[in-house]
Design a protein around this motif. Structure first.
Motif, PDB file in Angstrom:
ATOM      1  N   GLU A 375     121.115  90.627  89.974  1.00 17.76           N
ATOM      2  CA  GLU A 375     121.594  92.020  89.885  1.00 17.76           C
ATOM      3  C   GLU A 375     122.883  92.110  89.087  1.00 17.76           C
ATOM      4  OE1 GLU A 375     123.570  95.669  90.519  1.00 17.76           O
ATOM      5  OE2 GLU A 375     124.381  93.739  91.199  1.00 17.76           O
ATOM      6  N   PHE A 376     123.780  91.144  89.310  1.00 16.07           N
ATOM      7  CA  PHE A 376     125.072  91.116  88.609  1.00 16.07           C
ATOM      8  C   PHE A 376     124.856  91.037  87.096  1.00 16.07           C
ATOM      9  CE2 PHE A 376     129.060  88.960  87.303  1.00 16.07           C
ATOM     10  CZ  PHE A 376     129.992  89.776  87.937  1.00 16.07           C
ATOM     11  N   ILE A 377     123.893  90.230  86.680  1.00 18.14           N
ATOM     12  CA  ILE A 377     123.602  90.094  85.251  1.00 18.14           C
ATOM     13  C   ILE A 377     122.906  91.340  84.726  1.00 18.14           C
ATOM     14  CG2 ILE A 377     122.341  88.758  83.508  1.00 18.14           C
ATOM     15  CD1 ILE A 377     122.619  86.316  85.376  1.00 18.14           C
ATOM     16  N   SER A 379     122.924  94.367  85.700  1.00 21.18           N
ATOM     17  CA  SER A 379     123.742  95.582  85.685  1.00 21.18           C
ATOM     18  C   SER A 379     124.715  95.637  84.514  1.00 21.18           C
ATOM     19  CB  SER A 379     124.526  95.681  86.996  1.00 21.18           C
ATOM     20  OG  SER A 379     125.530  94.671  87.050  1.00 21.18           O
ATOM     21  N   GLY A 380     124.899  94.508  83.818  1.00 18.32           N
ATOM     22  CA  GLY A 380     125.890  94.441  82.742  1.00 18.32           C
ATOM     23  C   GLY A 380     127.236  93.923  83.189  1.00 18.32           C
ATOM     24  N   ALA A 381     127.416  93.705  84.514  1.00 21.30           N
ATOM     25  CA  ALA A 381     128.704  93.219  85.024  1.00 21.30           C
ATOM     26  C   ALA A 381     129.012  91.821  84.503  1.00 21.30           C
ATOM     27  CB  ALA A 381     128.691  93.228  86.556  1.00 21.30           C
ATOM     28  N   TYR A 382     127.974  90.995  84.370  1.00 20.78           N
ATOM     29  CA  TYR A 382     128.186  89.638  83.857  1.00 20.78           C
ATOM     30  C   TYR A 382     128.679  89.671  82.415  1.00 20.78           C
ATOM     31  CZ  TYR A 382     127.111  84.793  82.545  1.00 20.78           C
ATOM     32  OH  TYR A 382     127.186  83.496  82.096  1.00 20.78           O
ATOM     33  N   ALA A 383     128.035  90.475  81.568  1.00 23.81           N
ATOM     34  CA  ALA A 383     128.444  90.555  80.160  1.00 23.81           C
ATOM     35  C   ALA A 383     129.874  91.079  80.036  1.00 23.81           C
ATOM     36  CB  ALA A 383     127.480  91.442  79.384  1.00 23.81           C
ATOM     37  N   ARG A 384     130.221  92.077  80.855  1.00 28.63           N
ATOM     38  CA  ARG A 384     131.599  92.600  80.808  1.00 28.63           C
ATOM     39  C   ARG A 384     132.597  91.530  81.240  1.00 28.63           C
ATOM     40  NH1 ARG A 384     128.773  97.065  82.847  1.00 28.63           N
ATOM     41  NH2 ARG A 384     129.364  96.612  85.006  1.00 28.63           N
ATOM     42  N   HIS A 385     132.243  90.767  82.270  1.00 33.26           N
ATOM     43  CA  HIS A 385     133.126  89.704  82.737  1.00 33.26           C
ATOM     44  C   HIS A 385     133.307  88.633  81.659  1.00 33.26           C
ATOM     45  CE1 HIS A 385     134.976  86.704  85.268  1.00 33.26           C
ATOM     46  NE2 HIS A 385     133.965  85.864  85.090  1.00 33.26           N
ATOM     47  N   ILE A 386     132.221  88.236  81.012  1.00 31.64           N
ATOM     48  CA  ILE A 386     132.323  87.230  79.950  1.00 31.64           C
ATOM     49  C   ILE A 386     133.194  87.742  78.818  1.00 31.64           C
ATOM     50  CG2 ILE A 386     131.024  85.953  78.187  1.00 31.64           C
ATOM     51  CD1 ILE A 386     130.765  84.836  81.012  1.00 31.64           C
ATOM     52  N   GLY A 387     133.039  89.008  78.456  1.00 33.79           N
ATOM     53  CA  GLY A 387     133.874  89.578  77.391  1.00 33.79           C
ATOM     54  C   GLY A 387     135.353  89.533  77.745  1.00 33.79           C
ATOM     55  N   ARG A 388     135.691  89.902  78.989  1.00 32.64           N
ATOM     56  CA  ARG A 388     137.094  89.849  79.414  1.00 32.64           C
ATOM     57  C   ARG A 388     137.617  88.421  79.411  1.00 32.64           C
ATOM     58  NH1 ARG A 388     135.229  93.689  83.234  1.00 32.64           N
ATOM     59  NH2 ARG A 388     134.984  92.037  84.775  1.00 32.64           N
ATOM     60  N   MET A 389     136.799  87.496  79.929  1.00 30.01           N
ATOM     61  CA  MET A 389     137.241  86.104  79.983  1.00 30.01           C
ATOM     62  C   MET A 389     137.392  85.510  78.588  1.00 30.01           C
ATOM     63  SD  MET A 389     137.813  85.361  83.112  1.00 30.01           S
ATOM     64  CE  MET A 389     138.465  87.029  83.060  1.00 30.01           C
ATOM     65  N   ASP A 390     136.519  85.886  77.669  1.00 25.41           N
ATOM     66  CA  ASP A 390     136.621  85.387  76.301  1.00 25.41           C
ATOM     67  C   ASP A 390     137.957  85.797  75.684  1.00 25.41           C
ATOM     68  OD1 ASP A 390     135.079  84.210  73.862  1.00 25.41           O
ATOM     69  OD2 ASP A 390     135.900  86.107  73.129  1.00 25.41           O
ATOM     70  N   ARG A 391     138.336  87.054  75.861  1.00 20.87           N
ATOM     71  CA  ARG A 391     139.630  87.517  75.324  1.00 20.87           C
ATOM     72  C   ARG A 391     140.792  86.807  76.018  1.00 20.87           C
ATOM     73  NH1 ARG A 391     136.568  92.253  75.581  1.00 20.87           N
ATOM     74  NH2 ARG A 391     137.465  92.856  77.599  1.00 20.87           N
ATOM     75  N   LEU A 392     140.689  86.659  77.345  1.00 19.35           N
ATOM     76  CA  LEU A 392     141.763  86.004  78.089  1.00 19.35           C
ATOM     77  C   LEU A 392     141.916  84.550  77.673  1.00 19.35           C
ATOM     78  CD1 LEU A 392     143.790  86.279  80.489  1.00 19.35           C
ATOM     79  CD2 LEU A 392     141.945  85.447  81.963  1.00 19.35           C
ATOM     80  N   TYR A 393     140.800  83.843  77.559  1.00 21.66           N
ATOM     81  CA  TYR A 393     140.866  82.430  77.205  1.00 21.66           C
ATOM     82  C   TYR A 393     141.351  82.222  75.778  1.00 21.66           C
ATOM     83  CZ  TYR A 393     138.229  81.605  81.525  1.00 21.66           C
ATOM     84  OH  TYR A 393     137.832  81.550  82.837  1.00 21.66           O
ATOM     85  N   ARG A 394     141.012  83.123  74.885  1.00 21.18           N
ATOM     86  CA  ARG A 394     141.541  83.014  73.516  1.00 21.18           C
ATOM     87  C   ARG A 394     143.061  83.111  73.524  1.00 21.18           C
ATOM     88  NH1 ARG A 394     137.951  83.716  69.130  1.00 21.18           N
ATOM     89  NH2 ARG A 394     135.788  83.999  69.818  1.00 21.18           N
ATOM     90  N   GLN A 395     143.603  84.037  74.325  1.00 21.36           N
ATOM     91  CA  GLN A 395     145.060  84.174  74.408  1.00 21.36           C
ATOM     92  C   GLN A 395     145.698  82.912  74.983  1.00 21.36           C
ATOM     93  OE1 GLN A 395     145.605  87.627  76.854  1.00 21.36           O
ATOM     94  NE2 GLN A 395     144.760  89.058  75.329  1.00 21.36           N
ATOM     95  N   ARG A 396     145.122  82.403  76.059  1.00 17.89           N
ATOM     96  CA  ARG A 396     145.710  81.224  76.706  1.00 17.89           C
ATOM     97  C   ARG A 396     145.563  79.987  75.839  1.00 17.89           C
ATOM     98  NH1 ARG A 396     144.154  82.410  83.127  1.00 17.89           N
ATOM     99  NH2 ARG A 396     145.408  84.324  83.205  1.00 17.89           N
ATOM    100  N   ARG A 397     144.443  79.867  75.159  1.00 15.99           N
ATOM    101  CA  ARG A 397     144.250  78.742  74.249  1.00 15.99           C
ATOM    102  C   ARG A 397     145.267  78.785  73.119  1.00 15.99           C
ATOM    103  NH1 ARG A 397     141.579  79.660  69.692  1.00 15.99           N
ATOM    104  NH2 ARG A 397     140.885  77.927  68.364  1.00 15.99           N
ATOM    105  N   ALA A 398     145.454  79.962  72.520  1.00 16.25           N
ATOM    106  CA  ALA A 398     146.416  80.100  71.423  1.00 16.25           C
ATOM    107  C   ALA A 398     147.823  79.747  71.887  1.00 16.25           C
ATOM    108  CB  ALA A 398     146.366  81.517  70.857  1.00 16.25           C
ATOM    109  N   ARG A 399     148.198  80.206  73.077  1.00 19.28           N
ATOM    110  CA  ARG A 399     149.541  79.917  73.591  1.00 19.28           C
ATOM    111  C   ARG A 399     149.716  78.429  73.850  1.00 19.28           C
ATOM    112  NH1 ARG A 399     154.368  79.324  74.418  1.00 19.28           N
ATOM    113  NH2 ARG A 399     154.008  79.414  72.173  1.00 19.28           N
ATOM    114  N   LEU A 400     148.671  77.767  74.377  1.00 18.01           N
ATOM    115  CA  LEU A 400     148.757  76.332  74.617  1.00 18.01           C
ATOM    116  C   LEU A 400     148.959  75.576  73.307  1.00 18.01           C
ATOM    117  CD1 LEU A 400     148.497  73.817  76.444  1.00 18.01           C
ATOM    118  CD2 LEU A 400     146.034  73.926  76.060  1.00 18.01           C
TER     119      LEU A 400
END
Length: 495
Positions: A375-377, A379-400
């Motif tokens: 259901e989570f997938i 409903s689109g909630a999974y795709a939205r979560h992956i999109g948020r995490m992708d942006r977050l991880y790009r920021q943290r990776r760049a800072r590292l």
């Protein structure tokens, strides 16, 4: 003295000699042992030989280390050898040898425990996603909906292959993210990726067979394959991935017939731990070799949703070129590890025997969480979560990466930045500094870093090298943690 002509590895010889001195009373609890650099010079060996021997002896309690007092004999005596003519008592569950380390009795799967200071430590542990950013409220809704729909059948024993709804959603995800048009009837749900790999080993590998693994590789894999009673042959990786042309030579060097290779384990999308991405040329060579030898390729796509490269190669299993490829993935990194839901996509002839083993081991992966995840997938909630995490991880990776270059300059070498949630960092500016000294100095500052040497079966790094995860740390703490790590390296180097 160490015997360089012996088939016993030098580090094992050193372990046995130190253990023998402790048993004989020549070394007593509290006695100091020489610093690793000094002993390496006396023996005429690489310092890595000594440091790895010391690490093994510390793991078994024979040696102990404290800041400021060096390495000393601990309070645990090594197991004595059986007296001549008197057979040793057989263990209740005899353990097979672990071929990846020449059967060393001191070898253990090597994986440091995480720091138990979630609020006050800078823990650069790999493999931990940004759990604080997981949408718990939305996940509760999926669970509530799955429970609300559950009938008597859903609360009983379900199919071993998993929820039909979840299997359909997994195949849809693989089409979108991995260019892999997997058939639902060949897609099976498991209790994490580890269960899928364990079952595949039981299914495909016998006592006289050979398993090829990447070197370096995750220690959990060495444990799974080592306990199969097959011969496990490590084959090095380079910037293009597994060195396929070396497989036959190394299998023969270990005294085995390449025709007995039954399983080849690879992480082509983000090699663990180096982060290298297998090239198209090397992929074709691997599939050709596996097809000709009738071996199965086990593709572990453990970081399948997170990539930062402009172009992305599809999964090996998307175009197996008539080779048998078993694809394995999980939701541990994309959602959360305790969910314990993984999956595998198998060649058709492996589906029924795989399910036979799964049925007798655990019957089924829990049904209600599977329905909630479907259901989570959907409903689109999974795709939205992956999109948020992708942006977050790009920021943290760049800072590292910025912080590492800022504090270590041109002396630092980084691999694996194109995908995944960790990077492999080599401190080229501190070649003579002991990894363990850096770890201790960093821990004193509240920073936890993880040496990479334990992931190598052969040829460990000659310079301090660490596996640094960044997903779970906010950017500000990444900056602070790297600054503290740099101070720890300066202190360890000065010693």
């Amino acid at each position: 003295m160490l015997d360089r002509d012996s088939t016993i590895p030098l580090q094992q010889q050193l372990c046995e000699q130190i253990s023998g001195s402790v048993r004989a009373g020549r070394l007593r609890p509290g006695d100091p042992v020489p610093p690793s650099r000094e002993l390496a010079h006396q023996l005429g060996v690489s310092r890595t030989v000594v440091t790895r021997a010391y690490e093994l002896l510390r793991a078994n309690g024979v040696l102990t280390s404290r800041r400021g007092s060096g390495t000393r004999v601990g309070g645990t005596l090594p197991e004595p050898a059986s007296p001549a003519g008197r057979p040793a008592r057989a263990p209740i569950r005899p353990e097979p040898p672990l071929p990846t380390d020449d059967g060393s009795p001191l070898w253990k799967p090597w994986e440091p425990a995480p720091m138990q200071q979630p609020g006050g430590a800078y823990d650069f542990r790999h493999g931990t996603p940004a759990l604080a950013s997981f949408p718990v409220t939305r996940w509760r809704q999926s669970l509530a909906e799955a429970l609300g729909r559950a009938d008597v059948a859903a609360l009983g024993y379900g199919p071993a292959e998993g929820s039909p709804a979840l299997r359909a959603q997994i195949t849809a995800l693989l089409r979108r993210s991995r260019a892999f048009d997997a058939a639902r009837q060949h897609t099976l749900v498991t209790s994490g990726a580890t269960q899928a790999m364990d079952i595949l080993v039981r299914l495909l590998v016998g006592p006289d067979d050979v398993v090829v693994i990447e070197d370096p590789s995750h220690t959990v894999l060495r444990q799974i394959f080592g306990y199969s009673r097959a011969a496990v042959v490590p084959v090095p990786v380079d910037a293009e991935g597994l060195r396929v042309d070396d497989i036959e030579r190394l299998v023969r060097a270990h005294g085995h017939d390449p025709a007995r290779v039954r399983l080849i384990y690879v992480t082509p999308s983000h090699q663990f731990p180096t982060g290298f991405i297998m090239s198209e040329r090397r992929r074709r060579a691997l599939l050709r070799w596996a097809r000709e030898q009738r071996a199965t390729v086990l593709e572990d796509d453990y970081h399948n949703e997170f990539t930062f490269a402009a172009e992305r190669l599809p999964a090996l299993a998307a175009d197996p070129q008539d080779a048998d490829v078993a694809y394995v993935g999980s939701f541990s990194k994309t959602l959360f590890p305790s969910l314990r839901i993984g999956y595998t996509v198998l060649p058709p002839h492996l589906v029924r025997p795989f399910l036979g083993i799964k049925w007798i081991t655990d019957r089924l992966t829990p049904t209600v969480p599977q329905e909630a995840l479907a259901e989570f997938i959907a409903s689109g909630a999974y795709a939205r979560h992956i999109g948020r995490m992708d942006r977050l991880y790009r920021q943290r990776r760049a800072r590292l990466l910025e912080a590492l270059y800022e504090h270590f300059g041109a002396g630092v070498r980084i691999s694996g930045a194109a995908a995944g949630l960790h990077v492999l960092v080599t401190l080229g500016g501190a070649p003579d500094t002991d990894e363990a000294e850096i770890v201790r100095a960093a821990a004193a500052r509240g920073v936890r870093v993880y040496p990479a040497s334990g992931y190598f079966v052969t040829g460990p790094p000659t310079e301090p090298t660490f596996l640094i995860g960044y997903a779970a740390l906010p950017t500000a703490r990444i900056s602070e943690g790297v600054a503290l790590l740099a101070a720890a390296v300066r202190e360890a180097t000065a010693r």
